[in-house]
Design a protein around this motif. Structure first.
Motif, PDB file in Angstrom:
ATOM      1  N   SER A  43       0.833  -1.202   0.000  1.00  0.00           N
ATOM      2  CA  SER A  43       0.000   0.000   0.000  1.00  0.00           C
ATOM      3  C   SER A  43       0.867   1.250   0.000  1.00  0.00           C
ATOM      4  CB  SER A  43      -0.918   0.033   1.222  1.00  0.00           C
ATOM      5  OG  SER A  43      -1.881  -0.970   1.147  1.00  0.00           O
ATOM      6  N   ASN A  44       1.910   1.214   0.808  1.00  0.00           N
ATOM      7  CA  ASN A  44       2.846   2.338   0.861  1.00  0.00           C
ATOM      8  C   ASN A  44       3.512   2.540  -0.496  1.00  0.00           C
ATOM      9  OD1 ASN A  44       4.350   4.406   1.944  1.00  0.00           O
ATOM     10  ND2 ASN A  44       5.899   3.066   2.811  1.00  0.00           N
ATOM     11  N   CYS A  45       3.933   1.451  -1.119  1.00  0.00           N
ATOM     12  CA  CYS A  45       4.559   1.533  -2.447  1.00  0.00           C
ATOM     13  C   CYS A  45       3.586   2.112  -3.464  1.00  0.00           C
ATOM     14  CB  CYS A  45       5.043   0.159  -2.911  1.00  0.00           C
ATOM     15  SG  CYS A  45       6.513  -0.419  -2.049  1.00  0.00           S
ATOM     16  N   ALA A  46       2.346   1.635  -3.431  1.00  0.00           N
ATOM     17  CA  ALA A  46       1.337   2.124  -4.376  1.00  0.00           C
ATOM     18  C   ALA A  46       1.087   3.615  -4.166  1.00  0.00           C
ATOM     19  CB  ALA A  46       0.040   1.331  -4.213  1.00  0.00           C
ATOM     20  N   GLU A  47       1.044   4.018  -2.899  1.00  0.00           N
ATOM     21  CA  GLU A  47       0.827   5.433  -2.595  1.00  0.00           C
ATOM     22  C   GLU A  47       1.982   6.273  -3.115  1.00  0.00           C
ATOM     23  OE1 GLU A  47       0.524   8.220   1.368  1.00  0.00           O
ATOM     24  OE2 GLU A  47      -0.204   6.158   1.501  1.00  0.00           O
ATOM     25  N   LYS A  48       3.206   5.793  -2.892  1.00  0.00           N
ATOM     26  CA  LYS A  48       4.378   6.537  -3.361  1.00  0.00           C
ATOM     27  C   LYS A  48       4.430   6.571  -4.879  1.00  0.00           C
ATOM     28  CE  LYS A  48       7.048   6.211   0.749  1.00  0.00           C
ATOM     29  NZ  LYS A  48       8.273   6.050   1.422  1.00  0.00           N
ATOM     30  N   GLU A  49       4.056   5.477  -5.514  1.00  0.00           N
ATOM     31  CA  GLU A  49       4.033   5.448  -6.982  1.00  0.00           C
ATOM     32  C   GLU A  49       3.011   6.442  -7.507  1.00  0.00           C
ATOM     33  OE1 GLU A  49       3.191   2.268 -10.522  1.00  0.00           O
ATOM     34  OE2 GLU A  49       4.152   1.554  -8.699  1.00  0.00           O
ATOM     35  N   SER A  50       1.877   6.511  -6.825  1.00  0.00           N
ATOM     36  CA  SER A  50       0.855   7.484  -7.204  1.00  0.00           C
ATOM     37  C   SER A  50       1.391   8.905  -7.045  1.00  0.00           C
ATOM     38  CB  SER A  50      -0.389   7.290  -6.343  1.00  0.00           C
ATOM     39  OG  SER A  50      -1.334   8.287  -6.620  1.00  0.00           O
ATOM     40  N   MET A  51       2.125   9.136  -5.966  1.00  0.00           N
ATOM     41  CA  MET A  51       2.717  10.460  -5.745  1.00  0.00           C
ATOM     42  C   MET A  51       3.739  10.785  -6.828  1.00  0.00           C
ATOM     43  SD  MET A  51       3.068  10.299  -1.579  1.00  0.00           S
ATOM     44  CE  MET A  51       4.081  11.751  -1.451  1.00  0.00           C
ATOM     45  N   VAL A  52       4.503   9.768  -7.228  1.00  0.00           N
ATOM     46  CA  VAL A  52       5.493   9.966  -8.295  1.00  0.00           C
ATOM     47  C   VAL A  52       4.774  10.318  -9.595  1.00  0.00           C
ATOM     48  CG1 VAL A  52       7.168   8.772  -9.766  1.00  0.00           C
ATOM     49  CG2 VAL A  52       7.307   8.555  -7.278  1.00  0.00           C
ATOM     50  N   ASP A  53       3.691   9.601  -9.892  1.00  0.00           N
ATOM     51  CA  ASP A  53       2.918   9.893 -11.102  1.00  0.00           C
ATOM     52  C   ASP A  53       2.367  11.316 -11.051  1.00  0.00           C
ATOM     53  OD1 ASP A  53       3.427   7.394 -12.126  1.00  0.00           O
ATOM     54  OD2 ASP A  53       1.491   6.536 -11.531  1.00  0.00           O
ATOM     55  N   GLN A  54       1.867  11.718  -9.898  1.00  0.00           N
ATOM     56  CA  GLN A  54       1.327  13.072  -9.759  1.00  0.00           C
ATOM     57  C   GLN A  54       2.437  14.108  -9.932  1.00  0.00           C
ATOM     58  OE1 GLN A  54      -0.606  13.085  -5.948  1.00  0.00           O
ATOM     59  NE2 GLN A  54      -2.400  11.956  -6.687  1.00  0.00           N
ATOM     60  N   ALA A  55       3.597  13.822  -9.363  1.00  0.00           N
ATOM     61  CA  ALA A  55       4.733  14.751  -9.491  1.00  0.00           C
ATOM     62  C   ALA A  55       5.172  14.837 -10.953  1.00  0.00           C
ATOM     63  CB  ALA A  55       5.890  14.302  -8.609  1.00  0.00           C
ATOM     64  N   ARG A  56       5.214  13.698 -11.642  1.00  0.00           N
ATOM     65  CA  ARG A  56       5.571  13.711 -13.070  1.00  0.00           C
ATOM     66  C   ARG A  56       4.579  14.546 -13.861  1.00  0.00           C
ATOM     67  NH1 ARG A  56       6.691   7.503 -13.336  1.00  0.00           N
ATOM     68  NH2 ARG A  56       8.879   7.465 -12.757  1.00  0.00           N
ATOM     69  N   GLU A  57       3.307  14.350 -13.585  1.00  0.00           N
ATOM     70  CA  GLU A  57       2.263  15.100 -14.280  1.00  0.00           C
ATOM     71  C   GLU A  57       2.406  16.596 -13.997  1.00  0.00           C
ATOM     72  OE1 GLU A  57      -0.934  15.676 -16.792  1.00  0.00           O
ATOM     73  OE2 GLU A  57       0.155  13.828 -16.427  1.00  0.00           O
ATOM     74  N   ALA A  58       2.665  16.938 -12.741  1.00  0.00           N
ATOM     75  CA  ALA A  58       2.841  18.348 -12.380  1.00  0.00           C
ATOM     76  C   ALA A  58       4.070  18.928 -13.087  1.00  0.00           C
ATOM     77  CB  ALA A  58       2.974  18.494 -10.866  1.00  0.00           C
ATOM     78  N   ASN A  59       5.167  18.154 -13.124  1.00  0.00           N
ATOM     79  CA  ASN A  59       6.375  18.614 -13.825  1.00  0.00           C
ATOM     80  C   ASN A  59       6.118  18.802 -15.310  1.00  0.00           C
ATOM     81  OD1 ASN A  59       7.945  18.709 -11.539  1.00  0.00           O
ATOM     82  ND2 ASN A  59       8.800  16.671 -11.807  1.00  0.00           N
ATOM     83  N   LEU A  60       5.396  17.864 -15.893  1.00  0.00           N
ATOM     84  CA  LEU A  60       5.073  17.962 -17.314  1.00  0.00           C
ATOM     85  C   LEU A  60       4.245  19.208 -17.582  1.00  0.00           C
ATOM     86  CD1 LEU A  60       5.097  16.696 -20.153  1.00  0.00           C
ATOM     87  CD2 LEU A  60       3.044  15.428 -19.496  1.00  0.00           C
ATOM     88  N   MET A  61       3.249  19.444 -16.755  1.00  0.00           N
ATOM     89  CA  MET A  61       2.403  20.619 -16.935  1.00  0.00           C
ATOM     90  C   MET A  61       3.225  21.899 -16.764  1.00  0.00           C
ATOM     91  SD  MET A  61      -0.494  19.399 -17.746  1.00  0.00           S
ATOM     92  CE  MET A  61      -1.745  20.613 -17.492  1.00  0.00           C
ATOM     93  N   ALA A  62       4.119  21.900 -15.786  1.00  0.00           N
ATOM     94  CA  ALA A  62       4.959  23.077 -15.556  1.00  0.00           C
ATOM     95  C   ALA A  62       5.890  23.313 -16.747  1.00  0.00           C
ATOM     96  CB  ALA A  62       5.771  22.902 -14.273  1.00  0.00           C
ATOM     97  N   ARG A  63       6.465  22.222 -17.280  1.00  0.00           N
ATOM     98  CA  ARG A  63       7.321  22.365 -18.463  1.00  0.00           C
ATOM     99  C   ARG A  63       6.548  22.895 -19.660  1.00  0.00           C
ATOM    100  NH1 ARG A  63       9.653  17.010 -19.588  1.00  0.00           N
ATOM    101  NH2 ARG A  63       8.667  16.419 -17.673  1.00  0.00           N
ATOM    102  N   LYS A  64       5.334  22.358 -19.846  1.00  0.00           N
ATOM    103  CA  LYS A  64       4.511  22.834 -20.967  1.00  0.00           C
ATOM    104  C   LYS A  64       4.170  24.310 -20.802  1.00  0.00           C
ATOM    105  CE  LYS A  64       2.336  18.522 -22.427  1.00  0.00           C
ATOM    106  NZ  LYS A  64       1.063  17.787 -22.551  1.00  0.00           N
ATOM    107  N   ALA A  65       3.835  24.704 -19.579  1.00  0.00           N
ATOM    108  CA  ALA A  65       3.516  26.106 -19.316  1.00  0.00           C
ATOM    109  C   ALA A  65       4.742  26.990 -19.567  1.00  0.00           C
ATOM    110  CB  ALA A  65       3.013  26.282 -17.883  1.00  0.00           C
ATOM    111  N   ALA A  66       5.920  26.524 -19.138  1.00  0.00           N
ATOM    112  CA  ALA A  66       7.153  27.294 -19.350  1.00  0.00           C
ATOM    113  C   ALA A  66       7.470  27.403 -20.840  1.00  0.00           C
ATOM    114  CB  ALA A  66       8.313  26.645 -18.602  1.00  0.00           C
ATOM    115  N   GLU A  67       7.278  26.316 -21.574  1.00  0.00           N
ATOM    116  CA  GLU A  67       7.522  26.346 -23.019  1.00  0.00           C
ATOM    117  C   GLU A  67       6.555  27.300 -23.707  1.00  0.00           C
ATOM    118  OE1 GLU A  67       7.227  22.297 -24.341  1.00  0.00           O
ATOM    119  OE2 GLU A  67       9.140  21.729 -23.446  1.00  0.00           O
ATOM    120  N   GLU A  68       5.299  27.269 -23.299  1.00  0.00           N
ATOM    121  CA  GLU A  68       4.299  28.174 -23.874  1.00  0.00           C
ATOM    122  C   GLU A  68       4.661  29.621 -23.564  1.00  0.00           C
ATOM    123  OE1 GLU A  68       1.187  29.488 -26.069  1.00  0.00           O
ATOM    124  OE2 GLU A  68       1.965  27.440 -25.962  1.00  0.00           O
ATOM    125  N   GLN A  69       5.107  29.867 -22.343  1.00  0.00           N
ATOM    126  CA  GLN A  69       5.527  31.218 -21.959  1.00  0.00           C
ATOM    127  C   GLN A  69       6.717  31.656 -22.803  1.00  0.00           C
ATOM    128  OE1 GLN A  69       3.959  33.220 -19.938  1.00  0.00           O
ATOM    129  NE2 GLN A  69       5.447  34.858 -20.036  1.00  0.00           N
TER     130      GLN A  69
END
Length: 126
Positions: A43-69
């Motif tokens: 459960s802990n691993c799954a939670e951390k993996e979910s957090m990693v996925d969320q962090a990746r998604e947030a990083n991707l969105m931030a990169r896209k926003a920076a590129e658009e800017q």
């Protein structure tokens, strides 16, 4: 008469049987504990993996926003550069036109001066 239960004697067979039951129970508790531990770990691993996925998604969105800017800034700079070039071209043409008009005015004035200086009629009028 009431039934009288005789105390049972502890035979080696009964001791072995009780020991086997206790060991089986200990084994079951140990397996349940291990299962519980693994379950929490997974459960802990799954939670951390979910957090990693969320962090990746947030990083991707931030990169896209920076590129658009960056694209917007680049387009804005290019527009400003083109406006500045157009403004300079207009100023250059205006300066050329002013120079041309001044040159023509000077030429007309020199021509008038020459005419005035060479005309006998105008000299007589003075």
């Amino acid at each position: 008469m009431a039934a009288y239960n005789k105390p049972s004697l502890m035979t080696a067979h009964k001791v072995e049987k009780l020991t086997a039951l206790r060991r089986a129970e200990e084994q079951r508790v140990s397996e349940l504990s291990r299962y519980s531990h693994e379950s929490r770990w997974l459960s802990n691993c799954a939670e951390k993996e979910s957090m990693v996925d969320q962090a990746r998604e947030a990083n991707l969105m931030a990169r896209k926003a920076a590129e658009e800017q960056q694209r917007k800034l680049l387009a804005e700079k290019q527009e400003n550069r083109q406006r500045e070039m157009a403004r300079k071209e207009i100023e250059r043409r205006m300066a050329e036109e002013i120079h041309r008009q001044k040159t023509e005015q000077d030429k007309r004035e020199r021509e008038l001066q020459r005419i005035c200086e060479t005309s006998e009629e105008l000299k007589d009028l003075e």
